[in-house]
Design an enzyme around this catalytic site. Structure first.
Site, short mmCIF file in Angstrom:
data_model
loop_
_atom_site.label_atom_id
_atom_site.label_comp_id
_atom_site.label_asym_id
_atom_site.label_seq_id
_atom_site.Cartn_x
_atom_site.Cartn_y
_atom_site.Cartn_z
N SER A 118 34.18 24.22 19.35
CA SER A 118 34.95 23.31 20.19
C SER A 118 35.76 22.27 19.43
O SER A 118 36.90 21.98 19.79
CB SER A 118 34.02 22.59 21.18
OG SER A 118 33.03 21.86 20.48
N MET A 223 29.02 20.06 3.42
CA MET A 223 27.56 20.04 3.33
C MET A 223 27.06 21.24 2.55
O MET A 223 27.78 22.22 2.35
CB MET A 223 26.94 20.03 4.74
CG MET A 223 27.10 21.35 5.49
SD MET A 223 26.88 21.21 7.28
CE MET A 223 28.55 20.76 7.76
N ASP A 266 22.06 19.12 21.23
CA ASP A 266 22.74 20.42 21.43
C ASP A 266 21.79 21.54 21.03
O ASP A 266 21.55 21.78 19.84
CB ASP A 266 24.01 20.48 20.58
CG ASP A 266 24.83 21.73 20.87
OD1 ASP A 266 24.33 22.61 21.61
OD2 ASP A 266 25.95 21.84 20.36
N ASN A 271 22.70 26.55 16.14
CA ASN A 271 22.40 25.34 15.39
C ASN A 271 21.05 25.40 14.68
O ASN A 271 20.65 24.43 14.02
CB ASN A 271 22.41 24.12 16.33
CG ASN A 271 23.80 23.82 16.84
OD1 ASN A 271 24.79 24.22 16.24
ND2 ASN A 271 23.89 23.11 17.95
#
Length: 423
Positions: A118, A223, A266, A271
Protein backbone atom coordinates in the site's frame (compact mmCIF):
# COMPACT_ATOMS: atom_id res chain seq x y z
CA UNK A 1 -12.27 9.36 -9.49
CA UNK A 2 -14.49 11.14 -12.00
CA UNK A 3 -13.56 8.66 -14.71
CA UNK A 4 -14.18 5.79 -12.32
CA UNK A 5 -17.61 7.11 -11.33
CA UNK A 6 -18.51 7.66 -14.99
CA UNK A 7 -17.38 4.17 -15.92
CA UNK A 8 -19.37 2.60 -13.11
CA UNK A 9 -22.46 4.61 -14.03
CA UNK A 10 -22.12 3.43 -17.62
CA UNK A 11 -21.78 -0.14 -16.41
CA UNK A 12 -24.91 0.22 -14.28
CA UNK A 13 -26.95 1.54 -17.23
CA UNK A 14 -25.72 -1.18 -19.55
CA UNK A 15 -26.31 -4.03 -17.11
CA UNK A 16 -29.66 -2.56 -16.00
CA UNK A 17 -30.89 -2.33 -19.58
CA UNK A 18 -29.83 -5.91 -20.28
CA UNK A 19 -31.67 -7.27 -17.23
CA UNK A 20 -34.78 -5.18 -17.87
CA UNK A 21 -34.99 -6.66 -21.38
CA UNK A 22 -34.92 -10.07 -19.74
CA UNK A 23 -37.85 -9.12 -17.53
CA UNK A 24 -35.79 -8.72 -14.35
CA UNK A 25 -36.07 -5.87 -11.82
CA UNK A 26 -32.55 -5.81 -10.31
CA UNK A 27 -31.65 -3.81 -7.19
CA UNK A 28 -29.12 -1.00 -7.59
CA UNK A 29 -26.63 -2.85 -5.40
CA UNK A 30 -26.68 -5.83 -7.77
CA UNK A 31 -26.00 -3.52 -10.72
CA UNK A 32 -23.14 -1.79 -8.93
CA UNK A 33 -21.32 -4.93 -7.88
CA UNK A 34 -21.04 -6.64 -11.24
CA UNK A 35 -17.68 -8.19 -12.21
CA UNK A 36 -17.16 -5.38 -14.72
CA UNK A 37 -17.68 -2.62 -12.18
CA UNK A 38 -15.56 -4.38 -9.57
CA UNK A 39 -12.84 -4.63 -12.20
CA UNK A 40 -13.09 -0.89 -12.85
CA UNK A 41 -12.80 -0.20 -9.13
CA UNK A 42 -9.80 -2.51 -8.81
CA UNK A 43 -7.97 -0.84 -11.70
CA UNK A 44 -8.50 2.69 -10.37
CA UNK A 45 -8.11 2.00 -6.65
CA UNK A 46 -4.85 0.12 -7.24
CA UNK A 47 -3.44 3.44 -8.42
CA UNK A 48 -4.44 5.01 -5.09
CA UNK A 49 -2.76 2.22 -3.15
CA UNK A 50 -2.77 3.10 0.55
CA UNK A 51 -5.94 5.19 0.71
CA UNK A 52 -8.26 2.59 -0.79
CA UNK A 53 -6.78 -0.20 1.27
CA UNK A 54 -6.87 1.65 4.57
CA UNK A 55 -10.49 2.80 4.24
CA UNK A 56 -11.65 -0.73 3.43
CA UNK A 57 -9.49 -2.14 6.19
CA UNK A 58 -10.92 0.16 8.86
CA UNK A 59 -14.49 -0.34 7.70
CA UNK A 60 -14.11 -4.10 7.83
CA UNK A 61 -12.74 -3.76 11.39
CA UNK A 62 -15.93 -2.09 12.61
CA UNK A 63 -18.60 -4.10 14.44
CA UNK A 64 -20.07 -6.36 11.79
CA UNK A 65 -19.10 -6.60 8.15
CA UNK A 66 -20.32 -3.20 6.93
CA UNK A 67 -19.07 -3.47 3.36
CA UNK A 68 -20.67 -5.79 0.83
CA UNK A 69 -18.65 -9.03 0.74
CA UNK A 70 -17.70 -8.48 -2.91
CA UNK A 71 -16.21 -5.06 -2.18
CA UNK A 72 -14.45 -6.30 0.98
CA UNK A 73 -12.81 -9.05 -1.07
CA UNK A 74 -11.79 -6.51 -3.70
CA UNK A 75 -10.16 -4.23 -1.13
CA UNK A 76 -8.41 -7.19 0.47
CA UNK A 77 -6.91 -8.13 -2.91
CA UNK A 78 -5.80 -4.55 -3.45
CA UNK A 79 -3.81 -4.67 -0.24
CA UNK A 80 -1.29 -7.04 -1.77
CA UNK A 81 -1.80 -6.06 -5.38
CA UNK A 82 -0.55 -2.49 -5.67
CA UNK A 83 1.22 -1.57 -8.91
CA UNK A 84 5.02 -1.46 -8.67
CA UNK A 85 6.97 1.64 -9.67
CA UNK A 86 8.61 1.68 -13.11
CA UNK A 87 12.42 1.54 -12.95
CA UNK A 88 12.95 5.18 -13.91
CA UNK A 89 10.51 6.38 -11.29
CA UNK A 90 12.30 4.22 -8.71
CA UNK A 91 15.64 5.79 -9.72
CA UNK A 92 14.17 9.27 -9.25
CA UNK A 93 12.85 8.44 -5.77
CA UNK A 94 16.18 6.95 -4.65
CA UNK A 95 18.17 9.84 -6.09
CA UNK A 96 16.06 12.22 -4.06
CA UNK A 97 16.55 10.07 -0.95
CA UNK A 98 20.28 9.28 -1.26
CA UNK A 99 21.73 11.69 -3.83
CA UNK A 100 22.83 11.23 -7.47
CA UNK A 101 25.64 8.77 -6.68
CA UNK A 102 23.52 6.42 -4.57
CA UNK A 103 24.36 3.34 -6.67
CA UNK A 104 28.03 3.57 -5.64
CA UNK A 105 27.06 2.47 -2.12
CA UNK A 106 25.93 -0.94 -3.36
CA UNK A 107 27.63 -3.96 -4.80
CA UNK A 108 24.21 -5.08 -5.99
CA UNK A 109 20.73 -3.55 -6.10
CA UNK A 110 17.80 -5.59 -7.40
CA UNK A 111 15.38 -3.32 -9.28
CA UNK A 112 12.69 -5.97 -9.28
CA UNK A 113 10.71 -5.54 -6.03
CA UNK A 114 10.29 -8.43 -3.65
CA UNK A 115 6.86 -7.06 -2.75
CA UNK A 116 4.62 -4.12 -3.63
CA UNK A 117 2.00 -3.03 -1.09
CA UNK A 118 0.00 0.00 0.00
CA UNK A 119 2.68 2.56 0.90
CA UNK A 120 5.81 1.29 -0.79
CA UNK A 121 7.70 -1.61 -2.31
CA UNK A 122 10.63 -3.66 -1.04
CA UNK A 123 13.95 -4.29 -2.81
CA UNK A 124 16.90 -6.49 -1.94
CA UNK A 125 20.38 -4.95 -2.02
CA UNK A 126 23.96 -5.75 -1.00
CA UNK A 127 26.26 -3.00 0.22
CA UNK A 128 29.93 -2.70 -0.71
CA UNK A 129 30.90 -4.32 2.61
CA UNK A 130 28.68 -7.35 1.86
CA UNK A 131 25.72 -6.49 4.09
CA UNK A 132 22.42 -7.86 2.76
CA UNK A 133 19.59 -5.35 3.10
CA UNK A 134 15.88 -5.14 2.48
CA UNK A 135 14.96 -1.60 1.45
CA UNK A 136 11.40 -0.32 1.58
CA UNK A 137 10.93 2.51 -0.92
CA UNK A 138 7.90 4.79 -0.61
CA UNK A 139 5.77 5.54 -3.63
CA UNK A 140 6.17 9.19 -4.73
CA UNK A 141 3.38 11.51 -3.68
CA UNK A 142 1.72 9.04 -1.29
CA UNK A 143 2.18 11.19 1.80
CA UNK A 144 0.92 14.34 0.09
CA UNK A 145 -2.21 12.71 -1.34
CA UNK A 146 -3.36 10.74 1.73
CA UNK A 147 -6.09 13.10 2.91
CA UNK A 148 -7.64 13.77 -0.49
CA UNK A 149 -7.44 10.11 -1.54
CA UNK A 150 -9.21 8.93 1.61
CA UNK A 151 -11.94 11.54 1.10
CA UNK A 152 -12.35 10.48 -2.54
CA UNK A 153 -12.70 6.80 -1.65
CA UNK A 154 -15.27 7.64 1.03
CA UNK A 155 -17.19 9.79 -1.45
CA UNK A 156 -17.26 6.88 -3.90
CA UNK A 157 -18.59 4.46 -1.29
CA UNK A 158 -21.24 6.91 -0.11
CA UNK A 159 -22.31 7.95 -3.61
CA UNK A 160 -23.06 4.39 -4.65
CA UNK A 161 -24.81 3.43 -1.43
CA UNK A 162 -22.19 0.95 -0.32
CA UNK A 163 -22.30 2.08 3.33
CA UNK A 164 -25.21 1.64 5.76
CA UNK A 165 -27.11 4.89 6.23
CA UNK A 166 -26.90 4.74 10.02
CA UNK A 167 -23.13 4.36 10.11
CA UNK A 168 -21.09 7.42 11.02
CA UNK A 169 -17.80 6.83 9.25
CA UNK A 170 -16.21 10.21 9.96
CA UNK A 171 -14.13 8.95 12.89
CA UNK A 172 -13.01 5.98 10.79
CA UNK A 173 -11.97 8.27 7.94
CA UNK A 174 -10.07 10.56 10.31
CA UNK A 175 -8.25 7.56 11.71
CA UNK A 176 -7.56 6.19 8.23
CA UNK A 177 -5.75 9.41 7.40
CA UNK A 178 -3.84 9.46 10.69
CA UNK A 179 -2.81 5.80 10.34
CA UNK A 180 -1.64 6.29 6.76
CA UNK A 181 0.42 9.31 7.78
CA UNK A 182 2.04 7.21 10.52
CA UNK A 183 2.79 4.37 8.13
CA UNK A 184 4.26 6.82 5.62
CA UNK A 185 6.73 8.08 8.25
CA UNK A 186 9.63 5.70 7.74
CA UNK A 187 11.70 7.35 10.46
CA UNK A 188 8.93 6.57 12.92
CA UNK A 189 8.76 2.97 11.69
CA UNK A 190 12.52 2.64 12.08
CA UNK A 191 12.25 3.88 15.67
CA UNK A 192 9.47 1.36 16.38
CA UNK A 193 11.56 -1.45 14.90
CA UNK A 194 14.50 -0.49 17.10
CA UNK A 195 12.22 -0.30 20.16
CA UNK A 196 10.96 -3.84 19.54
CA UNK A 197 14.53 -5.01 19.02
CA UNK A 198 15.56 -3.60 22.40
CA UNK A 199 12.61 -5.21 24.17
CA UNK A 200 13.26 -8.59 22.56
CA UNK A 201 17.06 -8.59 22.86
CA UNK A 202 17.06 -11.75 24.98
CA UNK A 203 14.05 -13.36 23.30
CA UNK A 204 14.44 -17.03 22.52
CA UNK A 205 11.57 -17.05 20.03
CA UNK A 206 11.81 -13.95 17.81
CA UNK A 207 14.15 -12.09 15.47
CA UNK A 208 13.90 -8.39 14.58
CA UNK A 209 15.74 -6.83 11.60
CA UNK A 210 18.37 -4.25 12.50
CA UNK A 211 17.84 -0.80 11.02
CA UNK A 212 20.54 0.63 8.77
CA UNK A 213 20.29 4.21 10.00
CA UNK A 214 22.79 5.57 7.45
CA UNK A 215 20.50 4.63 4.54
CA UNK A 216 17.15 5.28 6.21
CA UNK A 217 15.35 8.48 5.21
CA UNK A 218 11.77 9.74 5.14
CA UNK A 219 11.12 7.76 1.94
CA UNK A 220 13.55 4.83 2.18
CA UNK A 221 13.74 2.39 5.09
CA UNK A 222 16.84 0.18 5.03
CA UNK A 223 16.99 -2.86 7.27
CA UNK A 224 18.76 -6.17 7.65
CA UNK A 225 17.56 -8.74 5.11
CA UNK A 226 15.89 -11.60 6.98
CA UNK A 227 15.56 -15.13 5.67
CA UNK A 228 12.51 -17.26 6.17
CA UNK A 229 9.19 -18.36 4.74
CA UNK A 230 5.86 -16.68 5.41
CA UNK A 231 4.49 -18.14 8.57
CA UNK A 232 1.36 -19.67 7.04
CA UNK A 233 3.59 -22.08 5.08
CA UNK A 234 4.13 -23.95 8.36
CA UNK A 235 0.78 -25.61 7.73
CA UNK A 236 2.60 -28.74 6.53
CA UNK A 237 5.02 -28.83 9.48
CA UNK A 238 4.89 -30.96 12.61
CA UNK A 239 1.97 -30.31 14.92
CA UNK A 240 4.24 -29.45 17.84
CA UNK A 241 5.99 -26.71 15.82
CA UNK A 242 2.70 -25.16 14.71
CA UNK A 243 1.44 -25.22 18.29
CA UNK A 244 4.62 -23.65 19.67
CA UNK A 245 4.76 -20.80 17.15
CA UNK A 246 1.08 -19.96 17.63
CA UNK A 247 1.38 -19.92 21.41
CA UNK A 248 4.46 -17.67 21.17
CA UNK A 249 2.56 -15.14 19.06
CA UNK A 250 -0.34 -15.05 21.50
CA UNK A 251 2.10 -14.51 24.37
CA UNK A 252 3.83 -11.76 22.39
CA UNK A 253 0.50 -9.95 22.01
CA UNK A 254 -0.04 -10.12 25.78
CA UNK A 255 3.43 -8.66 26.39
CA UNK A 256 2.85 -5.95 23.79
CA UNK A 257 -0.39 -4.76 25.34
CA UNK A 258 0.08 -5.34 29.05
CA UNK A 259 3.84 -4.98 29.48
CA UNK A 260 4.95 -2.49 26.80
CA UNK A 261 1.68 -0.72 25.88
CA UNK A 262 2.66 -0.80 22.21
CA UNK A 263 1.17 -3.24 19.71
CA UNK A 264 2.05 -4.04 16.11
CA UNK A 265 -1.54 -4.02 14.87
CA UNK A 266 -1.12 -5.42 11.33
CA UNK A 267 -1.56 -9.22 11.46
CA UNK A 268 -0.89 -9.75 7.74
CA UNK A 269 0.70 -13.20 7.42
CA UNK A 270 3.46 -11.70 5.27
CA UNK A 271 4.64 -9.70 8.30
CA UNK A 272 5.79 -12.92 10.00
CA UNK A 273 8.48 -15.23 8.65
CA UNK A 274 9.68 -18.49 10.13
CA UNK A 275 13.43 -19.06 9.99
CA UNK A 276 13.94 -22.82 10.16
CA UNK A 277 17.70 -22.50 10.73
CA UNK A 278 17.29 -20.57 13.99
CA UNK A 279 13.82 -21.96 14.73
CA UNK A 280 12.63 -18.42 15.39
CA UNK A 281 9.83 -16.23 14.08
CA UNK A 282 10.94 -13.08 12.26
CA UNK A 283 8.83 -9.97 12.91
CA UNK A 284 8.54 -7.51 10.02
CA UNK A 285 6.76 -4.23 9.21
CA UNK A 286 6.43 -1.89 12.17
CA UNK A 287 4.55 0.90 10.41
CA UNK A 288 1.30 -0.02 12.19
CA UNK A 289 2.74 -0.02 15.72
CA UNK A 290 0.27 1.71 18.01
CA UNK A 291 0.91 2.95 21.54
CA UNK A 292 -1.81 2.25 24.12
CA UNK A 293 -2.52 4.37 27.20
CA UNK A 294 -2.00 2.48 30.46
CA UNK A 295 -5.67 3.06 31.30
CA UNK A 296 -6.78 1.27 28.11
CA UNK A 297 -4.36 -1.62 28.67
CA UNK A 298 -5.61 -2.02 32.24
CA UNK A 299 -9.19 -1.86 31.00
CA UNK A 300 -8.45 -4.78 28.70
CA UNK A 301 -6.73 -6.67 31.50
CA UNK A 302 -9.91 -6.37 33.58
CA UNK A 303 -12.07 -7.23 30.58
CA UNK A 304 -10.12 -10.42 29.84
CA UNK A 305 -10.10 -11.49 33.46
CA UNK A 306 -13.84 -10.89 33.71
CA UNK A 307 -14.37 -12.93 30.54
CA UNK A 308 -12.21 -15.76 31.90
CA UNK A 309 -14.29 -15.73 35.10
CA UNK A 310 -17.55 -15.34 33.11
CA UNK A 311 -18.35 -12.36 35.32
CA UNK A 312 -20.80 -10.33 33.22
CA UNK A 313 -21.02 -7.50 35.73
CA UNK A 314 -17.23 -6.99 35.78
CA UNK A 315 -17.18 -7.44 32.01
CA UNK A 316 -19.74 -4.69 31.62
CA UNK A 317 -17.74 -2.30 33.84
CA UNK A 318 -14.51 -2.96 31.89
CA UNK A 319 -16.23 -2.51 28.52
CA UNK A 320 -17.76 0.75 29.73
CA UNK A 321 -14.33 1.98 30.82
CA UNK A 322 -12.78 1.21 27.41
CA UNK A 323 -15.65 2.99 25.63
CA UNK A 324 -17.59 0.25 23.89
CA UNK A 325 -21.05 1.68 24.56
CA UNK A 326 -22.74 4.74 23.10
CA UNK A 327 -25.03 6.88 25.23
CA UNK A 328 -28.20 5.51 23.65
CA UNK A 329 -27.32 1.82 23.95
CA UNK A 330 -30.24 -0.35 25.04
CA UNK A 331 -30.01 -3.15 27.58
CA UNK A 332 -30.49 -5.68 24.79
CA UNK A 333 -27.71 -4.17 22.69
CA UNK A 334 -25.40 -4.01 25.71
CA UNK A 335 -26.05 -7.68 26.47
CA UNK A 336 -25.32 -8.58 22.83
CA UNK A 337 -21.96 -6.77 22.96
CA UNK A 338 -21.04 -8.66 26.15
CA UNK A 339 -22.03 -11.92 24.46
CA UNK A 340 -19.58 -11.13 21.64
CA UNK A 341 -16.80 -10.53 24.19
CA UNK A 342 -17.50 -13.88 25.82
CA UNK A 343 -17.53 -15.55 22.43
CA UNK A 344 -14.25 -13.94 21.35
CA UNK A 345 -12.53 -15.03 24.58
CA UNK A 346 -13.72 -18.63 24.32
CA UNK A 347 -10.17 -19.99 23.83
CA UNK A 348 -8.95 -18.30 27.04
CA UNK A 349 -11.68 -19.98 29.11
CA UNK A 350 -11.09 -23.41 27.63
CA UNK A 351 -9.95 -25.79 30.40
CA UNK A 352 -7.23 -27.49 28.37
CA UNK A 353 -5.85 -27.46 24.85
CA UNK A 354 -7.98 -25.39 22.47
CA UNK A 355 -8.11 -26.93 19.01
CA UNK A 356 -8.20 -24.24 16.31
CA UNK A 357 -8.29 -26.93 13.61
CA UNK A 358 -11.60 -26.57 11.81
CA UNK A 359 -12.59 -23.92 14.35
CA UNK A 360 -15.56 -21.75 13.32
CA UNK A 361 -14.97 -19.12 16.02
CA UNK A 362 -14.22 -16.31 13.55
CA UNK A 363 -17.44 -17.07 11.67
CA UNK A 364 -19.50 -17.12 14.86
CA UNK A 365 -18.05 -13.77 15.96
CA UNK A 366 -18.76 -12.27 12.53
CA UNK A 367 -22.34 -13.53 12.55
CA UNK A 368 -22.92 -12.15 16.06
CA UNK A 369 -21.49 -8.79 14.96
CA UNK A 370 -23.71 -8.69 11.90
CA UNK A 371 -26.80 -9.49 13.97
CA UNK A 372 -25.90 -6.67 16.34
CA UNK A 373 -25.37 -4.22 13.48
CA UNK A 374 -28.16 -5.13 11.10
CA UNK A 375 -30.88 -6.67 13.26
CA UNK A 376 -30.45 -4.47 16.32
CA UNK A 377 -29.15 -1.46 14.32
CA UNK A 378 -26.27 -0.81 16.71
CA UNK A 379 -23.63 0.98 14.62
CA UNK A 380 -21.58 2.52 17.42
CA UNK A 381 -17.87 2.27 16.64
CA UNK A 382 -15.70 1.47 19.66
CA UNK A 383 -12.57 3.58 20.20
CA UNK A 384 -9.90 3.35 17.53
CA UNK A 385 -7.51 1.69 19.98
CA UNK A 386 -10.07 -1.09 20.35
CA UNK A 387 -10.63 -1.49 16.61
CA UNK A 388 -6.92 -1.92 15.93
CA UNK A 389 -6.59 -4.42 18.77
CA UNK A 390 -9.58 -6.36 17.37
CA UNK A 391 -7.76 -6.49 14.06
CA UNK A 392 -4.65 -7.99 15.66
CA UNK A 393 -6.58 -10.59 17.67
CA UNK A 394 -8.70 -11.59 14.67
CA UNK A 395 -5.55 -11.99 12.58
CA UNK A 396 -3.95 -14.26 15.17
CA UNK A 397 -7.11 -16.35 15.38
CA UNK A 398 -7.15 -16.74 11.60
CA UNK A 399 -3.48 -17.72 11.63
CA UNK A 400 -4.14 -20.30 14.35
CA UNK A 401 -6.94 -21.77 12.23
CA UNK A 402 -4.71 -21.73 9.14
CA UNK A 403 -1.98 -23.63 11.03
CA UNK A 404 -4.55 -25.96 12.60
CA UNK A 405 -2.88 -25.18 15.91
CA UNK A 406 -3.74 -26.79 19.22
CA UNK A 407 -2.87 -24.35 21.99
CA UNK A 408 -2.95 -24.74 25.75
CA UNK A 409 -4.18 -21.34 26.95
CA UNK A 410 -3.51 -21.99 30.63
CA UNK A 411 0.00 -20.40 30.54
CA UNK A 412 -1.57 -17.25 29.07
CA UNK A 413 -4.18 -17.14 31.84
CA UNK A 414 -1.47 -17.62 34.45
CA UNK A 415 0.73 -14.90 32.90
CA UNK A 416 -2.22 -12.51 32.87
CA UNK A 417 -2.95 -13.13 36.55
CA UNK A 418 0.70 -12.83 37.60
CA UNK A 419 1.27 -9.64 35.60
CA UNK A 420 -1.83 -8.13 37.23
CA UNK A 421 -0.33 -8.78 40.67
CA UNK A 422 2.95 -7.12 39.61
CA UNK A 423 1.10 -4.14 38.13
Amino acid sequence: MGRLAGGIAGGVLSEGSRRWRQGQRPALRDLLLTPGNLGRMADQLSQMRGAAMKVGQLLSMDTGQVLPPELSDLLARLRSGANAMPREQLRTVLTKAWGPDWQHQFAEFNYRPLAAASIGQVHKAITKDGTHLAIKVQYPGVRQSIDSDVDNVAFLLRSFGLLPKGLDVQSLLTEAKAQLHREADYQQEAAAMQAYGERLTDAQDFLIPQVNTALTTDTALAMQFMCGDTIDTLVGSQQSLRNRVTEQLFMLLFRELFEWQMVQTDPNFANFLYDSSSRKTVLLDFGAVREYPVSVAEGYRRLLQAAIDTDREALNVAAEQIGYFSKGVSATQRAAVLDIFLLATEPLRHPGIYDFSGCDLAGRIREAGMRLSFEQEYWHSPPMDALFLHRKVAGLYLLAVRLQAQVDMRPLRQWLAESAEIA
